[in-house]
Design a protein around this motif. Structure first.
Motif, PDB file in Angstrom:
ATOM      1  N   ILE A   1       0.803  -1.328  -0.086  1.00 34.72           N
ATOM      2  CA  ILE A   1      -0.073  -0.079  -0.001  1.00 34.72           C
ATOM      3  C   ILE A   1       0.882   1.321   0.010  1.00 34.72           C
ATOM      4  O   ILE A   1       0.540   2.147  -0.712  1.00 34.72           O
ATOM      5  CB  ILE A   1      -0.925   0.110   1.186  1.00 34.72           C
ATOM      6  CG1 ILE A   1      -1.936  -1.194   1.071  1.00 34.72           C
ATOM      7  CG2 ILE A   1      -1.645   1.382   1.472  1.00 34.72           C
ATOM      8  CD1 ILE A   1      -3.013  -1.227   2.176  1.00 34.72           C
TER       9      ILE A   1
ATOM     10  N   THR B   1     -13.048   0.575  -8.717  1.00 38.86           N
ATOM     11  CA  THR B   1     -12.048   1.639  -8.495  1.00 38.86           C
ATOM     12  C   THR B   1     -11.089   1.655  -9.772  1.00 38.86           C
ATOM     13  O   THR B   1     -10.400   2.654  -9.721  1.00 38.86           O
ATOM     14  CB  THR B   1     -11.170   1.134  -7.417  1.00 38.86           C
ATOM     15  OG1 THR B   1     -10.508  -0.224  -7.653  1.00 38.86           O
ATOM     16  CG2 THR B   1     -12.018   1.073  -6.009  1.00 38.86           C
TER      17      THR B   1
ATOM     18  N   MET C   1     -10.412   5.072 -11.241  1.00 37.93           N
ATOM     19  CA  MET C   1      -9.757   6.002 -10.625  1.00 37.93           C
ATOM     20  C   MET C   1      -8.220   6.164 -10.997  1.00 37.93           C
ATOM     21  O   MET C   1      -7.607   5.677 -11.501  1.00 37.93           O
ATOM     22  CB  MET C   1      -9.606   5.776  -9.085  1.00 37.93           C
ATOM     23  CG  MET C   1     -10.868   5.538  -8.335  1.00 37.93           C
ATOM     24  SD  MET C   1     -10.933   5.233  -6.465  1.00 37.93           S
ATOM     25  CE  MET C   1     -12.422   5.250  -5.992  1.00 37.93           C
TER      26      MET C   1
ATOM     27  N   SER D   1      -5.877   7.795  -9.607  1.00 36.54           N
ATOM     28  CA  SER D   1      -4.838   7.881  -8.434  1.00 36.54           C
ATOM     29  C   SER D   1      -4.531   6.735  -7.655  1.00 36.54           C
ATOM     30  O   SER D   1      -4.979   5.698  -8.088  1.00 36.54           O
ATOM     31  CB  SER D   1      -5.490   8.837  -7.526  1.00 36.54           C
ATOM     32  OG  SER D   1      -6.585   8.172  -6.598  1.00 36.54           O
ATOM     33  N   ARG D   2      -3.419   6.706  -6.976  1.00 37.68           N
ATOM     34  CA  ARG D   2      -3.155   5.415  -6.221  1.00 37.68           C
ATOM     35  C   ARG D   2      -4.282   4.602  -5.588  1.00 37.68           C
ATOM     36  O   ARG D   2      -4.359   3.666  -5.208  1.00 37.68           O
ATOM     37  CB  ARG D   2      -1.829   5.610  -5.238  1.00 37.68           C
ATOM     38  CG  ARG D   2      -0.670   6.117  -5.917  1.00 37.68           C
ATOM     39  CD  ARG D   2       0.439   6.510  -4.984  1.00 37.68           C
ATOM     40  NE  ARG D   2       0.564   5.406  -4.137  1.00 37.68           N
ATOM     41  CZ  ARG D   2       1.277   5.566  -2.931  1.00 37.68           C
ATOM     42  NH1 ARG D   2       1.817   6.962  -2.453  1.00 37.68           N
ATOM     43  NH2 ARG D   2       1.782   4.500  -2.179  1.00 37.68           N
ATOM     44  N   LYS D   3      -5.255   5.500  -5.055  1.00 35.47           N
ATOM     45  CA  LYS D   3      -6.380   4.834  -4.422  1.00 35.47           C
ATOM     46  C   LYS D   3      -6.990   3.727  -4.993  1.00 35.47           C
ATOM     47  O   LYS D   3      -7.591   2.763  -4.725  1.00 35.47           O
ATOM     48  CB  LYS D   3      -7.452   5.551  -4.067  1.00 35.47           C
ATOM     49  CG  LYS D   3      -6.989   6.767  -2.967  1.00 35.47           C
ATOM     50  CD  LYS D   3      -8.099   8.033  -2.607  1.00 35.47           C
ATOM     51  CE  LYS D   3      -7.290   8.785  -1.598  1.00 35.47           C
ATOM     52  NZ  LYS D   3      -7.178   8.195  -0.355  1.00 35.47           N
TER      53      LYS D   3
ATOM     54  N   TYR E   1      -5.931   1.068  -6.554  1.00 28.02           N
ATOM     55  CA  TYR E   1      -5.073  -0.183  -6.321  1.00 28.02           C
ATOM     56  C   TYR E   1      -5.071  -0.268  -4.609  1.00 28.02           C
ATOM     57  O   TYR E   1      -5.096  -1.488  -3.898  1.00 28.02           O
ATOM     58  CB  TYR E   1      -3.930  -0.600  -6.923  1.00 28.02           C
ATOM     59  CG  TYR E   1      -2.855   0.259  -6.462  1.00 28.02           C
ATOM     60  CD1 TYR E   1      -1.891  -0.069  -5.577  1.00 28.02           C
ATOM     61  CD2 TYR E   1      -2.392   1.512  -7.221  1.00 28.02           C
ATOM     62  CE1 TYR E   1      -0.875   0.711  -4.993  1.00 28.02           C
ATOM     63  CE2 TYR E   1      -1.334   2.242  -7.005  1.00 28.02           C
ATOM     64  CZ  TYR E   1      -0.528   1.824  -5.922  1.00 28.02           C
ATOM     65  OH  TYR E   1       0.575   2.657  -5.662  1.00 28.02           O
ATOM     66  N   GLN E   2      -5.051   1.202  -4.137  1.00 32.46           N
ATOM     67  CA  GLN E   2      -4.874   0.844  -2.649  1.00 32.46           C
ATOM     68  C   GLN E   2      -6.153   0.316  -1.669  1.00 32.46           C
ATOM     69  O   GLN E   2      -6.064  -0.339  -0.832  1.00 32.46           O
ATOM     70  CB  GLN E   2      -4.407   2.230  -2.232  1.00 32.46           C
ATOM     71  CG  GLN E   2      -2.765   2.748  -2.225  1.00 32.46           C
ATOM     72  CD  GLN E   2      -2.629   3.955  -1.978  1.00 32.46           C
ATOM     73  OE1 GLN E   2      -3.543   5.052  -1.614  1.00 32.46           O
ATOM     74  NE2 GLN E   2      -1.474   3.999  -1.376  1.00 32.46           N
ATOM     75  N   ILE E   3      -7.204   1.146  -2.138  1.00 32.96           N
ATOM     76  CA  ILE E   3      -8.526   0.776  -1.588  1.00 32.96           C
ATOM     77  C   ILE E   3      -8.805  -0.897  -1.847  1.00 32.96           C
ATOM     78  O   ILE E   3      -9.187  -1.539  -0.579  1.00 32.96           O
ATOM     79  CB  ILE E   3      -9.754   1.358  -2.346  1.00 32.96           C
ATOM     80  CG1 ILE E   3      -9.668   2.651  -1.908  1.00 32.96           C
ATOM     81  CG2 ILE E   3     -11.066   0.773  -1.880  1.00 32.96           C
ATOM     82  CD1 ILE E   3     -10.527   3.743  -2.725  1.00 32.96           C
TER      83      ILE E   3
ATOM     84  N   TYR F   1      -6.759  -2.916   1.018  1.00 34.02           N
ATOM     85  CA  TYR F   1      -7.344  -2.822   2.284  1.00 34.02           C
ATOM     86  C   TYR F   1      -8.293  -4.036   2.918  1.00 34.02           C
ATOM     87  O   TYR F   1      -8.236  -4.257   4.025  1.00 34.02           O
ATOM     88  CB  TYR F   1      -8.175  -1.534   2.625  1.00 34.02           C
ATOM     89  CG  TYR F   1      -7.105  -0.260   2.635  1.00 34.02           C
ATOM     90  CD1 TYR F   1      -6.296  -0.237   3.384  1.00 34.02           C
ATOM     91  CD2 TYR F   1      -7.469   0.814   1.825  1.00 34.02           C
ATOM     92  CE1 TYR F   1      -5.336   0.968   3.628  1.00 34.02           C
ATOM     93  CE2 TYR F   1      -6.735   2.084   1.757  1.00 34.02           C
ATOM     94  CZ  TYR F   1      -5.684   2.061   2.714  1.00 34.02           C
ATOM     95  OH  TYR F   1      -4.904   3.170   2.410  1.00 34.02           O
TER      96      TYR F   1
END
Length: 529
Positions: free
Chosen positions: A125, A189, A192, A194-196, A198-200, A203
């Motif tokens: 992350i 996602t 998107m 932004s990095r979110k 693949y970050q979401i 989690y």
């Protein structure tokens, strides 16, 4: 009760069984534990569903890819490493199972894998470095190797013979669930920037390992592991815990006597690194060949080709909305694994695994043919690839995903189970790694650009797998692990496993009756024999 009557009752008991209620309600405990332990496999399934999708996300490619006039892309090299390092780590984790299992036990090894999972996801992350990303992929692979092997071994050693197949079907549901959840979140996602993006999804990987670390200390260790570590009283308590409500005391003691006999026989074996060499000696070599051979069936029928590169593969095959379609095909696979619950207890492993191998192999052949025949329309080929992938994943989840792990753990002796199953899965991961490493060259438009025609390659290897399963895999449905051990030690031919009468099994039943009568000579449960 006079001694003569006790002797008569023992002889009567040796010809029968204690009471074992095979109803689902009576066995709810071991089935619930299978569902609970299966959450350890969520991350393994999630990885297959999510990481492949990351490689088609602009948000991910902005950090780890490059921009072209047509959009964001990723080089074949990083694509290979991202997918293959997880597999390489899983191979390392599998090889470590033998020594770790002997030292830590089954539960604590699962807890160690859960801790490594948490650490690796945190790194993935936070990092924007390609090198650190590679390291996190290797670490998450080691975690998955430990979790996959020790969850399966724990269930092998705790479930009753009648429900062993169903328990594995329930546990491995989490692999497909993880894959599906990963695809669903990815789909939500994927746009998107932004990095979110693949970050979401990442989690979602925290829940399962945290739950296991907190709750596993409240479960007993495997009764077979405890027996092999000279903890007889704890082993009996553990067995009673898993059989409560389903077996009477006579049946529990009969099963316990079988376990004790094996533990006694193997007590003089080496307990250091030399134990690994035993899997290649005598009757253990036959068990190892079967475990490894069946364990590589997943890779042999091209599963990594479909599962790891599904989204990307649909994209280059120009299937509209590949995220949606790979998610739908995975739901078809989820139906396959649910359906197998209703047949495994009655049909057995051999036929189910053979069915799965044949379905997957034929799908690969048809896939290659469809994209080789001139005149097939673009839309028609796209529809065909969706149907074929759906059938493939259904056959794979119905006949292969749960049961190659089941067989790999059923075949070995007790002291070698972690070593043999670890080796089988390690070899399987090696082949899967080769697939993940080479597939981009086959399908990437900038390389060989074979696309779906690579199905011909997997058709050939699938044929080899089908022949091996047909000739070498014995049917052990309803047999205890100790009965399987006896049949291998006695060199029983593959076709005779279903009908062979195990003498040691019958002797253990008599000893179980004797133990109950000595401890409780007025027990009325003997009348149920």
């Amino acid at each position: 009760m006079p001694p003569a009557q006790v002797t008569d009752r023992i002889e009567e008991g040796s010809r029968g069984h204690g009471t074992h209620n095979t109803g689902l309600r009576a066995n709810w405990r071991v089935l619930a534990i299978s569902l609970y332990m299966g959450i350890s496999l969520f991350g393994y399934g999630f990885d297959k569903g999510a990481i492949a999708g990351f490689q088609a996300m602009p948000g991910f490619l902005q950090i780890f890819g490059y921009e072209t006039p047509e959009g964001w892309e990723i080089h074949a090299g990083p694509q290979q490493i991202i997918s293959s390092f997880m597999i390489l780590g899983s191979m390392i984790g599998s090889i470590l199972c033998g020594p770790l299992g002997g030292f830590l036990g089954r539960r604590h090894s699962v807890m160690l894998g859960s801790l490594l999972m948490i650490v690796s996801v945190i790194i993935m992350i936070l990092t924007t470095s390609m090198g650190v990303l590679y390291f996190s992929r290797l670490l998450i692979g080691i975690a998955n190797g430990l979790l996959l092997n020790f969850t399966m071994i724990y269930l092998q050693e705790c479930a009753s013979a009648h429900f062993r197949g169903l328990c594995f079907g329930i546990a491995t549901l989490w692999i497909t669930t993880g894959t599906t959840v990963g695809m669903v979140i990815n789909h939500a996602t994927s746009e998107m920037l932004s990095r979110k993006a693949y970050q979401i999804p990442l989690y979602a990987c925290f829940a399962a390992p945290v739950i296991l670390i907190v709750t596993l200390p409240f479960l007993p260790e495997s009764p077979r592991w405890l027996l092999h570590h000279q903890q007889e009283e704890k082993a009996l308590q553990s067995l009673r815990f898993f059989r409560e409500g389903a077996c009477d005391e006579i049946r529990i003691q009969q099963e316990f006597e079988e376990m004790k006999a094996i533990a006694s026989r193997e007590s003089d074996s080496p307990r250091d690194w030399r134990l690994f060499l035993e899997i290649f000696k005598g009757h253990n070599l036959r068990r190892t060949v079967i475990s490894v051979g069946v364990g590589t069936a997943n890779a042999g029928v091209g599963a990594m080709f479909v599962l790891a590169f599904g989204t990307y593969f649909f994209a280059i095959a120009e299937v509209a909305d590949p995220f949606k379609w790979i998610m739908i095909t995975n739901c078809v696979g989820l139906a396959g694994i649910l359906l197998t619950w209703f047949v495994v207890t009655w049909v057995g492993r051999r036929l189910i695994i053979l069915f799965g191998c044949v379905v997957c192999t034929v799908c690969m052949l048809v896939m290659g043919v469809v994209y080789s025949v001139p005149g097939v329309s673009h839309d028609g080929a796209g529809v065909a690839i969706i149907i074929l992938v759906s059938i493939y994943i259904f056959g794979f989840n119905f006949g292969l995903e749960p049961y190659v792990y089941l067989v790999a753990g059923e075949m070995p002796s007790q002291q070698l189970r972690a070593y043999t199953m670890g080796l089988a899965n390690a070899v399987s991961f090696i082949f899967a790694w080769l697939c993940a490493f080479t597939t981009p060259y086959y399908i990437n438009p900038t390389e060989l650009n074979w696309g779906p025609k690579v199905g011909y390659l997997w058709f050939g290897s699938g044929l080899v797998v089908c022949v091996f399963v047909y000739l070498a895999l014995p049917e052990v449905r309803g047999r205890t692990l100790e009965e399987i051990d006896e049949m291998f030690r006695n060199g029983v031919p593959t076709r005779d496993f279903k009908t062979y009468i195990c003498v040691e099994h019958e002797e253990a039943k008599a000893r179980g009756v004797a133990r109950v009568l000595v401890d409780k000579p007025d027990s009325e449960h003997v009348e149920d024999i």
